[in-house]
Design an enzyme around this catalytic site. Structure first.
Site, PDB file in Angstrom:
ATOM      1  N   PRO A 120       0.819  -1.216   0.000  1.00 53.02           N
ATOM      2  CA  PRO A 120       0.000   0.000   0.000  1.00 53.02           C
ATOM      3  C   PRO A 120       0.854   1.268   0.000  1.00 53.02           C
ATOM      4  CG  PRO A 120      -0.896  -1.601   1.554  1.00 53.02           C
ATOM      5  CD  PRO A 120       0.369  -2.198   1.014  1.00 53.02           C
ATOM      6  N   GLY A 125      11.326  -8.720 -16.548  1.00 51.91           N
ATOM      7  CA  GLY A 125       9.871  -8.551 -16.546  1.00 51.91           C
ATOM      8  C   GLY A 125       9.465  -7.406 -17.459  1.00 51.91           C
ATOM      9  N   ILE A 149     -10.601   6.100 -35.019  1.00 49.24           N
ATOM     10  CA  ILE A 149     -10.837   5.645 -36.396  1.00 49.24           C
ATOM     11  C   ILE A 149     -12.161   4.880 -36.484  1.00 49.24           C
ATOM     12  CG2 ILE A 149     -10.016   3.997 -38.165  1.00 49.24           C
ATOM     13  CD1 ILE A 149      -7.161   4.974 -37.532  1.00 49.24           C
ATOM     14  N   SER A 151       6.224   2.563  -6.422  1.00 51.64           N
ATOM     15  CA  SER A 151       7.465   2.979  -7.093  1.00 51.64           C
ATOM     16  C   SER A 151       8.633   2.983  -6.119  1.00 51.64           C
ATOM     17  CB  SER A 151       7.289   4.390  -7.673  1.00 51.64           C
ATOM     18  OG  SER A 151       6.374   4.356  -8.747  1.00 51.64           O
ATOM     19  N   GLY A 192     -18.009   5.984 -33.523  1.00 52.71           N
ATOM     20  CA  GLY A 192     -18.985   5.506 -32.526  1.00 52.71           C
ATOM     21  C   GLY A 192     -18.844   4.007 -32.255  1.00 52.71           C
ATOM     22  N   GLN A 250      -7.194  11.185 -46.209  1.00 51.65           N
ATOM     23  CA  GLN A 250      -5.839  11.424 -45.702  1.00 51.65           C
ATOM     24  C   GLN A 250      -5.805  11.506 -44.172  1.00 51.65           C
ATOM     25  OE1 GLN A 250      -3.584  15.119 -46.580  1.00 51.65           O
ATOM     26  NE2 GLN A 250      -2.243  13.784 -47.779  1.00 51.65           N
ATOM     27  N   TRP A 292      -2.057  -5.120  -5.161  1.00 53.35           N
ATOM     28  CA  TRP A 292      -2.099  -5.186  -6.627  1.00 53.35           C
ATOM     29  C   TRP A 292      -1.306  -6.376  -7.153  1.00 53.35           C
ATOM     30  CZ3 TRP A 292       0.216  -0.344  -4.773  1.00 53.35           C
ATOM     31  CH2 TRP A 292      -0.768   0.591  -4.424  1.00 53.35           C
ATOM     32  N   GLU A 341       5.042  -3.004 -13.220  1.00 54.03           N
ATOM     33  CA  GLU A 341       6.469  -3.339 -13.413  1.00 54.03           C
ATOM     34  C   GLU A 341       7.322  -2.095 -13.623  1.00 54.03           C
ATOM     35  OE1 GLU A 341       7.590  -6.964 -15.135  1.00 54.03           O
ATOM     36  OE2 GLU A 341       5.641  -7.892 -14.784  1.00 54.03           O
TER      37      GLU A 341
HETATM   38  N1  CAA Z   1      19.674  -4.940 -10.625  1.00 51.00           N
HETATM   39  C1  CAA Z   1      20.290  -5.172  -9.450  1.00 51.00           C
HETATM   40  N2  CAA Z   1      20.358  -4.259  -8.457  1.00 51.00           N
HETATM   41  C2  CAA Z   1      19.745  -3.069  -8.666  1.00 51.00           C
HETATM   42  C3  CAA Z   1      19.080  -2.762  -9.860  1.00 51.00           C
HETATM   43  C4  CAA Z   1      19.071  -3.752 -10.872  1.00 51.00           C
HETATM   44  N3  CAA Z   1      18.447  -3.552 -12.029  1.00 51.00           N
HETATM   45  N4  CAA Z   1      18.561  -1.526  -9.785  1.00 51.00           N
HETATM   46  C5  CAA Z   1      18.895  -1.054  -8.558  1.00 51.00           C
HETATM   47  N5  CAA Z   1      19.592  -1.998  -7.893  1.00 51.00           N
HETATM   48  C6  CAA Z   1      20.176  -1.896  -6.567  1.00 51.00           C
HETATM   49  C7  CAA Z   1      21.113  -0.713  -6.456  1.00 51.00           C
HETATM   50  O1  CAA Z   1      22.417  -1.048  -6.915  1.00 51.00           O
HETATM   51  C8  CAA Z   1      21.087  -0.436  -4.971  1.00 51.00           C
HETATM   52  O2  CAA Z   1      21.938  -1.327  -4.270  1.00 51.00           O
HETATM   53  P1  CAA Z   1      23.330  -0.800  -3.618  1.00 51.00           P
HETATM   54  O3  CAA Z   1      22.942   0.206  -2.580  1.00 51.00           O
HETATM   55  O4  CAA Z   1      23.949  -2.048  -3.079  1.00 51.00           O
HETATM   56  O5  CAA Z   1      24.117  -0.207  -4.744  1.00 51.00           O
HETATM   57  C9  CAA Z   1      19.671  -0.807  -4.577  1.00 51.00           C
HETATM   58  O6  CAA Z   1      19.162  -1.624  -5.629  1.00 51.00           O
HETATM   59  C10 CAA Z   1      18.782   0.388  -4.383  1.00 51.00           C
HETATM   60  O7  CAA Z   1      18.811   1.131  -5.585  1.00 51.00           O
HETATM   61  P2  CAA Z   1      18.687   2.678  -5.597  1.00 51.00           P
HETATM   62  O8  CAA Z   1      19.615   3.299  -4.597  1.00 51.00           O
HETATM   63  O9  CAA Z   1      18.819   3.090  -7.014  1.00 51.00           O
HETATM   64  O10 CAA Z   1      17.204   2.867  -5.043  1.00 51.00           O
HETATM   65  P3  CAA Z   1      16.146   3.972  -5.377  1.00 51.00           P
HETATM   66  O11 CAA Z   1      15.108   3.886  -4.331  1.00 51.00           O
HETATM   67  O12 CAA Z   1      16.769   5.282  -5.657  1.00 51.00           O
HETATM   68  O13 CAA Z   1      15.534   3.504  -6.801  1.00 51.00           O
HETATM   69  C11 CAA Z   1      14.137   2.165  -8.164  1.00 51.00           C
HETATM   70  C12 CAA Z   1      15.203   2.215  -7.099  1.00 51.00           C
HETATM   71  C13 CAA Z   1      14.804   1.939  -9.514  1.00 51.00           C
HETATM   72  C14 CAA Z   1      13.293   3.413  -8.243  1.00 51.00           C
HETATM   73  C15 CAA Z   1      13.310   0.955  -7.738  1.00 51.00           C
HETATM   74  O14 CAA Z   1      12.735   1.211  -6.477  1.00 51.00           O
HETATM   75  C16 CAA Z   1      12.235   0.567  -8.719  1.00 51.00           C
HETATM   76  O15 CAA Z   1      12.522  -0.060  -9.734  1.00 51.00           O
HETATM   77  N6  CAA Z   1      10.973   0.907  -8.388  1.00 51.00           N
HETATM   78  C17 CAA Z   1       9.847   0.421  -9.151  1.00 51.00           C
HETATM   79  C18 CAA Z   1       9.373  -0.885  -8.627  1.00 51.00           C
HETATM   80  C19 CAA Z   1       8.576  -1.643  -9.608  1.00 51.00           C
HETATM   81  O16 CAA Z   1       8.934  -1.789 -10.765  1.00 51.00           O
HETATM   82  N7  CAA Z   1       7.480  -2.223  -9.129  1.00 51.00           N
HETATM   83  C20 CAA Z   1       6.677  -3.041  -9.942  1.00 51.00           C
HETATM   84  C21 CAA Z   1       5.942  -4.009  -9.086  1.00 51.00           C
HETATM   85  S1  CAA Z   1       5.958  -5.626  -9.728  1.00 51.00           S
HETATM   86  C22 CAA Z   1       4.641  -5.726 -10.775  1.00 51.00           C
HETATM   87  O17 CAA Z   1       4.065  -4.773 -11.200  1.00 51.00           O
HETATM   88  C23 CAA Z   1       4.358  -7.113 -11.174  1.00 51.00           C
HETATM   89  C24 CAA Z   1       3.032  -7.394 -11.704  1.00 51.00           C
HETATM   90  O18 CAA Z   1       2.198  -7.892 -10.973  1.00 51.00           O
HETATM   91  C25 CAA Z   1       2.722  -7.224 -13.135  1.00 51.00           C
END
Ligand code: CAA
Length: 379
Positions: free
Chosen positions: A128, A242, A337, A132, A340, A279, A156, A363
């Site tokens: 909740p 993903g 396109i 992000s 209605g 067009q 979700w 994602e």
């Molecule tokens: N691979 C491995 N490690 C990673 C990484 C990656 N792609 N991206 C970030 N990390 C690591 C970083 O290296 C960092 O670790 P260290 O401190 O050891 O270096 C750690 O993760 C934290 O990263 P940040 O400091 O960059 O953290 P942040 O809070 O500034 O940002 C973010 C991270 C990219 C915003 C991340 O929080 C994010 O991707 N948020 C979105 C989450 C998301 O996609 N949710 C989707 C839910 S799942 C879903 O929707 C499934 C479904 O049901 C369809």
């Protein structure tokens, strides 16, 4: 540079296209209207090997490449994005994570039935207050020696009720922030694990999205994926792949709407000619076709990088960002396109327009993709 697909890739695309036409199309409007999970269709997709497409045959998968996965996702999503999200989550977020980071016991017990499609998986990161901002996990997994005590709420969750195997991200050492997070395999039926009400959604209404509640759930230590504190890296790394799946889903939604608009424009008459002769329509179709082709190339490039074992975080975020925005623009124009007729359910494009919206959100929202991309380009 070679843009040609292999014979096997063409075959898989055709199989997905045929399946979508014969098995997904009938009933797709009704499933959307009544929020009905495509259980029979998902079972068939499992039998055909679409739920463990990229998993090694050693673990019950089909051993295909990520390019084939993109091709299949596009075809399935043209017709039914509620079914294709099951394929995407099971393949990319659950099977991939277990095959790459699970141990032998976890692969045998959990990956094999998921890859064969005998069971469905769910990926439980969002909360909740942590969508992000995924590092802010409030769900806790307290280390009790031989097990973790899991408490909290996930929101979700795709396949929330239909899944049997859940990969749950939870905080074990809050003082270590994201380095204290773990990924645990939780089974449906474990005491204290409850599935909440189904969300009543704008789009992908056939997909079952639920909140999940964990109250003192005892999860055996052997169900932790990777070392203690590996959970956040696990989630981020898994999401990289993903995002290719969701990018391909968005691509399919866009190309499905485009094909419907193209065919309709050749049939519908106005001002004494077909609207394809106008067009105003031609320019719309030209923009749609161009953007879809660009989105397709981004998806295939990300998949190709993954298949080559090269880094693909930036490519998958670019593909998802662009394809999801194209899906939104294309579906809105496809409704336009159709005029209605586009506004009524029988013509399919209004559903595709509603389905497109989620691809800009789940994602990783479009804004999160821009964060990932900008960090990569500024490195
Ligand atoms: N691979 C491995 N490690 C990673 C990484 C990656 N792609 N991206 C970030 N990390 C690591 C970083 O290296 C960092 O670790 P260290 O401190 O050891 O270096 C750690 O993760 C934290 O990263 P940040 O400091 O960059 O953290 P942040 O809070 O500034 O940002 C973010 C991270 C990219 C915003 C991340 O929080 C994010 O991707 N948020 C979105 C989450 C998301 O996609 N949710 C989707 C839910 S799942 C879903 O929707 C499934 C479904 O049901 C369809």
């Amino acid at each position: 540079m070679n843009f040609e697909l292999t014979e096997e890739q063409i075959m898989i695309r055709q199989a997905a296209r045929d399946f979508a036409q014969t098995e997904l199309k009938p009933g797709v409007i009704e499933r959307d209207e009544h929020q009905k999970f495509p259980a029979e269709q998902v079972k068939m997709l499992g039998e055909l090997g679409f739920l463990g497409m990229m998993v090694s045959p050693k673990y019950g998968g089909s051993g295909m490449d990520a390019i084939s996965y993109v091709l299949a996702m596009e075809e399935l999503s043209k017709i039914d994005a509620s079914a294709s999200v099951v394929v995407s989550v099971n393949n990319s977020l659950v099977c991939y994570g277990l095959e790459k980071y699970g141990n032998d016991f976890q692969k045998e017990k959990y990956l094999v039935p998921l890859a064969k499609g005998e069971k469905i998986g769910a990926f439980c990161l969002s909360e909740p207050e942590a969508g992000s901002d995924a590092t802010s996990q409030k769900t806790t997994a307290v280390d009790m020696g031989d097990h973790y005590l899991l408490n909290g709420v996930k929101n979700w969750i795709t396949n929330g009720n239909s899944a049997s195997t859940y990969l749950v991200i939870a905080q074990t050492h809050p003082e270590k922030r994201h380095h204290g997070i773990n990924a645990l395999i939780v089974e449906k039926g474990m005491e204290g694990f409850e599935v909440g009400a189904k969300e009543n959604k704008l789009g992908i209404r056939g997909s079952d999205t639920h909140s999940l509640m964990f109250t003192d759930v005892k999860v055996p230590k052997e169900n932790r994926i990777g070392d203690d504190g590996f959970g956040f890296k696990f989630a981020m790394n898994t999401l990289e792949g993903g995002r290719i799946g969701i990018a391909a889903q968005a691509l399919g939604i866009a190309s499905g709407a485009y094909e419907l608009a193209l065919n309709y424009s050749k049939e519908r008459k106005a001002f004494g000619k077909t609207i394809a002769d106008l067009q105003a329509t031609q320019f719309k179709l030209a923009d749609m076709a161009t953007e879809i082709e660009a989105a397709r190339l981004l998806c295939l490039k990300a998949a190709w990088l993954k298949d080559q074992g090269q880094p693909y975080a930036q490519a998958s975020s670019m593909a998802k960002l662009f394809a999801s925005e194209v899906a939104m623009r294309t579906t809105v124009e496809a409704v336009q396109i159709h005029g209605g007729y586009g506004f009524v359910k029988e013509y399919h494009v209004e559903r595709l327009m509603r389905d497109a919206k989620i691809t800009q959100i789940y994602e990783g929202t479009s804004e999160i993709q821009r964060i990932v991309i900008s960090r990569e380009v500024l490195k």
